[in-house]
Motif scaffolding. Sequence first.
Motif, PDB file in Angstrom:
ATOM      1  N   THR A  39      -3.449  -7.141  -1.318  1.00  0.00           N
ATOM      2  CA  THR A  39      -3.509  -8.261  -0.917  1.00  0.00           C
ATOM      3  C   THR A  39      -2.709  -9.701  -0.759  1.00  0.00           C
ATOM      4  O   THR A  39      -2.275  -9.890  -2.131  1.00  0.00           O
ATOM      5  N   LEU A  71      -4.227  -0.801   9.838  1.00  0.00           N
ATOM      6  CA  LEU A  71      -5.068  -0.231   7.992  1.00  0.00           C
ATOM      7  C   LEU A  71      -6.538   0.492   7.869  1.00  0.00           C
ATOM      8  O   LEU A  71      -5.470   1.366   6.122  1.00  0.00           O
ATOM      9  N   ARG A 121      -3.797   3.922   7.279  1.00  0.00           N
ATOM     10  CA  ARG A 121      -3.002   3.699   5.893  1.00  0.00           C
ATOM     11  C   ARG A 121      -4.135   3.996   4.649  1.00  0.00           C
ATOM     12  O   ARG A 121      -4.356   4.622   3.763  1.00  0.00           O
ATOM     13  N   HIS A 139       4.688  -9.355   0.918  1.00  0.00           N
ATOM     14  CA  HIS A 139       4.503  -9.877  -0.067  1.00  0.00           C
ATOM     15  C   HIS A 139       4.127  -8.348  -0.430  1.00  0.00           C
ATOM     16  O   HIS A 139       3.180  -8.171  -1.351  1.00  0.00           O
ATOM     17  N   SER A 140       4.374  -7.619   0.701  1.00  0.00           N
ATOM     18  CA  SER A 140       4.002  -5.602   0.817  1.00  0.00           C
ATOM     19  C   SER A 140       4.538  -5.057  -0.578  1.00  0.00           C
ATOM     20  O   SER A 140       4.104  -4.101  -1.002  1.00  0.00           O
ATOM     21  N   LEU A 165       3.603  -3.824  -3.965  1.00  0.00           N
ATOM     22  CA  LEU A 165       3.152  -2.456  -4.377  1.00  0.00           C
ATOM     23  C   LEU A 165       3.844  -1.695  -4.873  1.00  0.00           C
ATOM     24  O   LEU A 165       3.809  -1.232  -5.831  1.00  0.00           O
ATOM     25  N   THR A 212      -1.710 -10.895  -4.311  1.00  0.00           N
ATOM     26  CA  THR A 212      -0.889 -10.951  -4.730  1.00  0.00           C
ATOM     27  C   THR A 212      -0.299 -12.398  -4.734  1.00  0.00           C
ATOM     28  O   THR A 212      -1.171 -13.585  -4.472  1.00  0.00           O
ATOM     29  N   ALA A 241       2.785 -10.513   4.909  1.00  0.00           N
ATOM     30  CA  ALA A 241       3.820  -9.249   4.958  1.00  0.00           C
ATOM     31  C   ALA A 241       4.095  -8.556   4.349  1.00  0.00           C
ATOM     32  O   ALA A 241       4.584  -8.552   3.184  1.00  0.00           O
ATOM     33  N   PHE A 271      -1.503  -2.240   1.293  1.00  0.00           N
ATOM     34  CA  PHE A 271      -1.260  -3.612   1.440  1.00  0.00           C
ATOM     35  C   PHE A 271      -1.941  -4.238   3.227  1.00  0.00           C
ATOM     36  O   PHE A 271      -1.856  -2.850   3.572  1.00  0.00           O
ATOM     37  N   GLY A 300      -2.612  -7.586   4.621  1.00  0.00           N
ATOM     38  CA  GLY A 300      -2.522  -9.184   5.536  1.00  0.00           C
ATOM     39  C   GLY A 300      -3.212 -10.047   6.012  1.00  0.00           C
ATOM     40  O   GLY A 300      -4.331  -9.223   6.516  1.00  0.00           O
ATOM     41  N   ASP A 335      -4.034  -8.140   8.722  1.00  0.00           N
ATOM     42  CA  ASP A 335      -5.012  -7.022   9.395  1.00  0.00           C
ATOM     43  C   ASP A 335      -6.935  -7.323   8.863  1.00  0.00           C
ATOM     44  O   ASP A 335      -8.086  -6.584   9.148  1.00  0.00           O
TER      45      ASP A 335
END
Length: 204
Positions: free
Chosen positions: A117, A164, A167, A123-124, A127, A86, A121, A148, A150, A153
Amino acid sequence: MRRTIAVVAAGLRQPSSTRLLADRLAEATRRELERLGAKVEIDTIEVRDHGHDLVNNLVVGYPSEELERVLRKVARADGLIAVTPTFTASYNGLFKMFFDVLDDTVLIDKPVLIAATGGTARHSLVLEHGLRPLFSYLRAAVVPTGVFAGPEDWGVAGVTEVSLARRVHRAAAELAREVDRRDPPAPDDPFDSPEPFSRLLPPS
């Protein structure tokens, strides 16, 4: 049946958390497709290795032989995993350049898993606000779960690491199902896009 998954990773550093996430998604997708009875080939493309060719393609209007080979991998793949770091609340410039030079019909109805990435968080949202609109515009079949990751994770095993992994598994399973229910892409027709004379003739 043999299936090919193209992985486009736009990380800039080595080692890269973007590549690490891409590899996890690719391996999880491989396992899911093999569970469905497929033989799987993974083609990983590090966009940073083609940065100069991407700029030249935008300037002169056609790709180098190496970049054309890489773009063909994406076109021929049964599915795509696209991962970017990101930058300024969006995908980075190399990632965008790669999909700018890709033929805009290549991803029509192709299953795509989006991932990113970032340093926080917050910045998620990239997506849903950046990646999903881009691939929707290209008429790809984007799977529901984006992933995503961060900094938290990648620490010691704990709640975030388990989250993670879940997901990654869920997104990979969605991509595998979408690939499995589609026929493989049609083979290239060498007469479909003949070389223009302007590229065959030497410069005057």
